[in-house]
Write an enzyme that holds these catalytic residues in place. Structure first.
Site, PDB file in Angstrom:
ATOM      1  N   ASP A 276      42.469  32.716  51.540  1.00 22.53           N
ATOM      2  CA  ASP A 276      42.048  33.898  50.462  1.00 22.53           C
ATOM      3  C   ASP A 276      41.452  32.628  49.073  1.00 22.53           C
ATOM      4  O   ASP A 276      42.064  32.571  47.644  1.00 22.53           O
ATOM      5  CB  ASP A 276      43.373  34.551  48.668  1.00 22.53           C
ATOM      6  CG  ASP A 276      43.296  35.239  48.399  1.00 22.53           C
ATOM      7  OD1 ASP A 276      41.361  35.667  47.905  1.00 22.53           O
ATOM      8  OD2 ASP A 276      43.905  35.609  47.386  1.00 22.53           O
TER       9      ASP A 276
ATOM     10  N   HIS B 274      53.807  45.049  38.176  1.00 20.66           N
ATOM     11  CA  HIS B 274      54.966  45.587  37.697  1.00 20.66           C
ATOM     12  C   HIS B 274      56.306  43.881  38.624  1.00 20.66           C
ATOM     13  O   HIS B 274      56.783  43.533  37.624  1.00 20.66           O
ATOM     14  CB  HIS B 274      56.087  46.299  38.038  1.00 20.66           C
ATOM     15  CG  HIS B 274      54.647  47.571  37.658  1.00 20.66           C
ATOM     16  ND1 HIS B 274      55.255  48.060  36.369  1.00 20.66           N
ATOM     17  CD2 HIS B 274      54.553  49.019  38.402  1.00 20.66           C
ATOM     18  CE1 HIS B 274      54.615  48.878  36.008  1.00 20.66           C
ATOM     19  NE2 HIS B 274      54.322  49.023  37.184  1.00 20.66           N
TER      20      HIS B 274
END
Length: 689
Positions: free
Chosen positions: A314, A616
Site C-alpha cells: 500500500d 467505526h
C-alpha cells in the site's frame, strides 16, 4: 480514500496497509492567482500551502482573535476551504457546499449534491470531499459517487455536471479537484478493492467537456499500444495479469507548472497488494506508486519517477507534490518535492524528473536508502514477504510516514513543514484459509499493532537543500493536521486535542494557540479582503485517522457529535464560541447481555470482513469519522441494529447498508459490540474508584 487498511482482531486474521537560502523562492505558477485569494486546495499550482500575506506575524499574532464562526452538522470536516471574491467556500459531509461572506461569516448560499441519496456502493459513501476549487466565478466539486460539478459562485446554482464513472463501478472520488489553466483536474480511488485501471481526467472548466484522460496502468496487452505512456508501462507488467491486477488510482495530489506546461500526478497503490499475484511475471508495474508528469494541455506523457518499484505494501505517491526553486549546488533549480508514505523525502528536477536526492524523514525499515545513481531503493530483503512464514515489523506501516494531509513550504525559510506519522505495522504472507473483505490482497497486515515508539506524530521542519531536519515538535495522538505557512513567518496547524497552534517558522517556537471542543485535522488557509488578513479552518475529526487508525487518538475526545465549526480569525477579532460542556461517554445499560466468547470472536471477524472498522475504528474505538458504537444505544436493540446495518435505515445519514451480511453476521457483530461496551463500562467503573 484510498487507505482501506488491513486488520487482525479477536484472534482471527483479517487480510488485505534550505536552511534559508537567498536563492530559494516559490515558483510563479498561476500568476493570475490574486495574492489575497486562496482558490485551490494548495492555493496555486505549486501546492506550497503558502500565503504571501504579511499582516499577521510572529510579533502580533498574540492579537489574533476569532472574527466569526459557523456551527456545522456532524460529519466529515477534514476538508480545506477556499476563498475568492470576498467569499469563503466550504465542503462538508457528502458534498454539502456553503458560501460565506468572508468578513462576517454570513451564510450566502448552500448546495447539497445529494450523494447519500444517489450512492449505490458503500465505497461511494466514504469520507466525503477533502476540498473544492474556484475559478472564474465558479466552484467545482468532485462527488464520491463519480460526478464533477460546476456551481455558480454567487448563487450556488449548478452550471454543468459530468459523470466521471458509472455508479456500478467500484471507484470513488473524494480528493479535491484542481483548476489549472481553465481545466478541472480530477482523479478517483478504489484500488484497494478491485483491479480497476486508474486514470486522471481533465474537463474544460467553462463547458464541462472532457479535454483528455490519462491512464496510470496499461490496457489489454492483446491490443495495440495507443500512446507513449502505454508503450512505457506495458513491459513492466508481466505474466497473466490483465483483468486480475491493476490499481494505480490518483485520488489526491496534482501540481502544475505553467512555465513548463506540466501537470504532475501522484499515483497510488496496486491491486492486489501481493506483487506476485498482481503481476506473476514480475516487473516494476508502472505507474504504480509514481509521480508522473504530463503535458497540461494534452495529457501526453513527459516523465515519471517511481518511489516504490513493484509496490506491494500500500505504498503510494498520492501525497502532495510541492514545486519550488531551490539552490542546488549553488545554482537555482526548479524542483518537485514529496514526502510520500514510504518515509523518504524526495527532491526531483521538475522539468525532467531526474533524481536529485532522498533521505529518511521518519523511521523507515523497508529500505536502507535510495541509490544516488539509479534513484531506486535499496530494499530490506525481507520486505518481499512471500518467501517468509511469519509476521515481521515494517516501518512505516500502510498509513504512511506522511498521509494525505498536506505539508507546506515557505520560500522565506526554505523549509518544508511535514505532518509526520510514526507508526509501524506487522506484515507477512497470506494466512491459509482466512477469508475477509480483503482476502484477495495476498498479504497479512496488522496496520496498528502495539509497537515501541509507534502511534506518535510530529510537525517536522525539513530543509530540502541539505536533506536534514531544522526542528521537530512532538504532537498529541498519531493523526497530525494539515499545515499552512505564511509570509508572516508563521506555521499554522491543528491538533487532535482541539488546539489550533501557530509556530515561529524559523525556530518552531509556539507563539499562539486557540482551543476548541473538537479536534482540528483540516488544513487552515489564509486570505485577505479589503486589506485585512484572515485565517480559516474547519474543526472535527475524520478520514482514516478518525476511523480505522483511531486507536492512537483514544486518549482524546474525538466524538462524532462534538460541535464542528468553520472558524475564522483576524487581528482584533471580537467573536466568541458558545460555552460547551463536554458530555460524558457512557455505554448503554445492557443487563440482559450474556457473554459468549465464540460469538464475540465471530463478531470481531465479521466487523472486519464487512469493513465496519474502516469508519467505526479498530476494535470499535471510534475517532470521530463515525459514531463510537461502544456508546450507541442501537447495539442493545436487535431489530434496530439490523435495520441500520443490513437494511440501510440510516443511509441518508451516511451509513451505507451491508446487504451481503447474513443475519448471523449482523447478530455476531452486535454481540461483539455489546461485549466491548461492557468492557468499557467496567473499565470506567475501575477508573472512578
Amino acid at each position: 480514500m484510498s487507505n482501506v487498511n488491513k486488520f487482525i482482531h479477536a484472534g482471527a486474521a483479517a487480510v488485505a496497509f534550505c536552511l534559508a537560502l537567498s536563492g530559494c523562492s516559490g515558483n510563479a505558477q498561476q500568476a493570475s492567482t490574486v495574492d489575497g485569494d486562496w482558490p485551490n486546495f494548495g492555493r496555486d499550482g505549486s501546492e506550497q500551502h503558502y500565503s504571501p500575506l504579511t499582516e499577521i506575524t510572529a510579533k502580533n499574532v498574540d492579537q489574533l482573535r476569532l472574527a466569526w464562526h459557523y456551527e456545522l452538522e456532524p460529519g466529515f470536516t477534514v476538508s480545506t476551504p477556499i476563498a475568492a471574491e470576498g467569499k469563503v467556500f466550504t465542503t462538508t459531509g457528502h458534498s454539502r457546499i456553503r458560501a460565506f461572506d468572508a468578513t462576517n461569516g454570513k451564510l450566502l448560499w448552500e448546495y447539497d449534491a445529494k450523494v447519500r441519496e444517489i450512492a449505490q456502493s458503500a465505497l461511494h459513501m466514504s469520507w466525503g470531499n477533502k476540498g473544492i476549487a474556484y475559478w472564474n466565478q465558479r466552484v467545482f466539486v468532485a462527488t464520491t459517487d463519480g460526478r464533477v460539478l460546476a456551481l455558480d459562485a454567487n448563487s450556488g446554482k449548478p452550471l454543468w455536471e459530468q459523470r466521471q464513472f458509472e455508479l456500478s463501478e467500484l471507484r470513488n472520488s473524494n480528493g479535491p479537484p484542481r483548476v489549472f489553466d481553465g481545466k478541472v483536474i480530477v482523479g478517483h480511488g478504489g484500488a484497494d478493492i478491485s483491479p480497476i485501471r486508474g486514470y486522471v481526467t481533465a474537463y474544460d472548466a467553462m463547458t464541462g467537456k472532457l479535454v483528455w484522460r490519462f491512464h496510470t496502468v496499461p490496457d489489454d496487452p492483446s491490443k495495440p499500444a495507443e500512446n507513449k505512456a502505454e508503450e512505457i508501462m506495458r513491459p513492466t507488467w508481466k505474466g497473466d495479469w490483465f483483468g486480475k491486477g491493476g490499481g494505480g488510482t490518483a485520488w489526491n495530489a496534482f501540481s502544475y507548472d505553467a512555465e513548463l506546461d506540466l501537470l504532475y500526478i501522484g499515483v497510488g497503490n496496486g491491486y492486489p497488494y501481493n506483487h506476485r499475484m498482481r503481476s506473476p511475471g514480475g516487473g516494476d508495474n508502472l505507474f504504480l506508486a509514481s509521480i508522473v508528469a504530463v503535458k497540461a494541455d494534452t495529457g501526453d506523457y513527459v516523465w515519471h519517477y517511481q518511489v516504490c518499484p513493484a509496490e506491494q505494501w500500500d505504498c503510494t505517491a498520492v501525497q502532495d507534490m510541492t514545486l519550488a526553486t531551490l539552490s542546488i549546488e549553488g545554482k537555482p533549480r526548479k524542483v518537485l518535492m514529496q514526502a510520500p508514505k514510504n518515509g523518504f523525502f524526495y527532491v526531483l528536477d521538475a522539468a525532467s524528473g531526474k533524481f536529485i536526492s532522498a533521505e529518511k524523514f521518519a523511521k523507515a525499515t523497508w529500505a536502507e536508502r535510495i541509490d544516488a545513481t539509479t534513484g531506486r531503493p535499496i530494499e530490506n530483503p525481507r520486505i518481499r514477504y512471500q518467501d517468509h512464514k511469519d509476521l515481521f515489523e515494517m516501518w512505516p506501516g500502510p498509513q504512511g510516514a506522511h498521509s494525505w494531509l498536506p505539508q507546506a513550504f515557505s520560500p522565506r525559510t526554505g523549509f518544508v513543514y511535514i505532518p509526520v506519522i510514526e507508526m509501524g505495522a506487522l506484515i507477512g504472507p497470506p494466512a491459509p484459509g482466512v477469508m475477509d473483505f480483503t482476502a484477495g490482497m495476498g498479504v497479512t497486515m496488522i496496520p496498528d499493532p502495539e509497537l515501541p515508539g509507534s502511534r506518535r506524530s510530529a510537525l517536522l521542519a525539513w530543509n530540502p537543500s541539505t536533506q536534514q531536519a531544522a526542528w521537530n515538535i512532538e504532537l498529541p495522538g498519531d493523526w497530525p493536521g494539515g499545515v499552512l505557512a505564511t509570509a508572516g513567518d508563521l506555521v499554522f496547524q491543528g491538533r487532535i486535542d482541539g488546539q489550533l497552534v501557530a509556530y515561529d517558522a524559523q525556530t518552531g517556537r509556539q507563539v499562539w494557540a486557540f482551543k476548541t471542543p473538537s479536534p482540528i485535522v483540516a488544513t487552515p488557509i489564509s486570505y485577505s479582503v479589503s486589506g485585512r488578513q484572515y485565517v480559516t479552518v474547519l474543526t472535527g475529526s475524520g478520514s482514516q485517522g478518525g476511523g480505522i487508525l483511531a486507536t492512537g487518538n483514544a486518549a482524546f475526545r474525538t466524538d462524532y457529535r462534538l460541535p464542528r465549526h468553520v472558524l475564522t480569525f483576524a487581528i482584533g477579532g471580537t467573536d466568541q464560541l458558545p460555552a460547551f460542556g463536554m458530555p460524558p461517554l457512557i455505554p448503554p445499560a445492557d443487563p440482559d447481555f450474556a457473554f459468549d466468547m465464540e460469538r464475540v470472536k465471530q463478531g470481531g471477524m465479521a466487523f472486519a470482513q464487512h469493513a465496519c472498522l474502516v469508519c467505526h475504528g479498530m476494535n470499535a474505538i471510534g475517532g470521530g469519522a463515525a459514531p463510537d458504537l461502544r456508546y450507541s444505544p442501537m447495539i442493545v436493540d436487535a431489530a434496530a441494529f439490523k435495520a441500520v446495518v443490513k437494511d440501510g435505515a440510516l443511509k441518508l445519514n451516511g451509513m451505507p447498508p451491508s446487504p451481503y451480511a447474513t443475519d448471523e453476521d449482523v447478530e455476531s457483530i452486535r454481540t461483539y459490540l455489546r461485549a466491548l461496551a461492557q468492557q468499557t463500562a467496567a473499565q470506567q467503573a475501575v477508573n472512578r474508584r
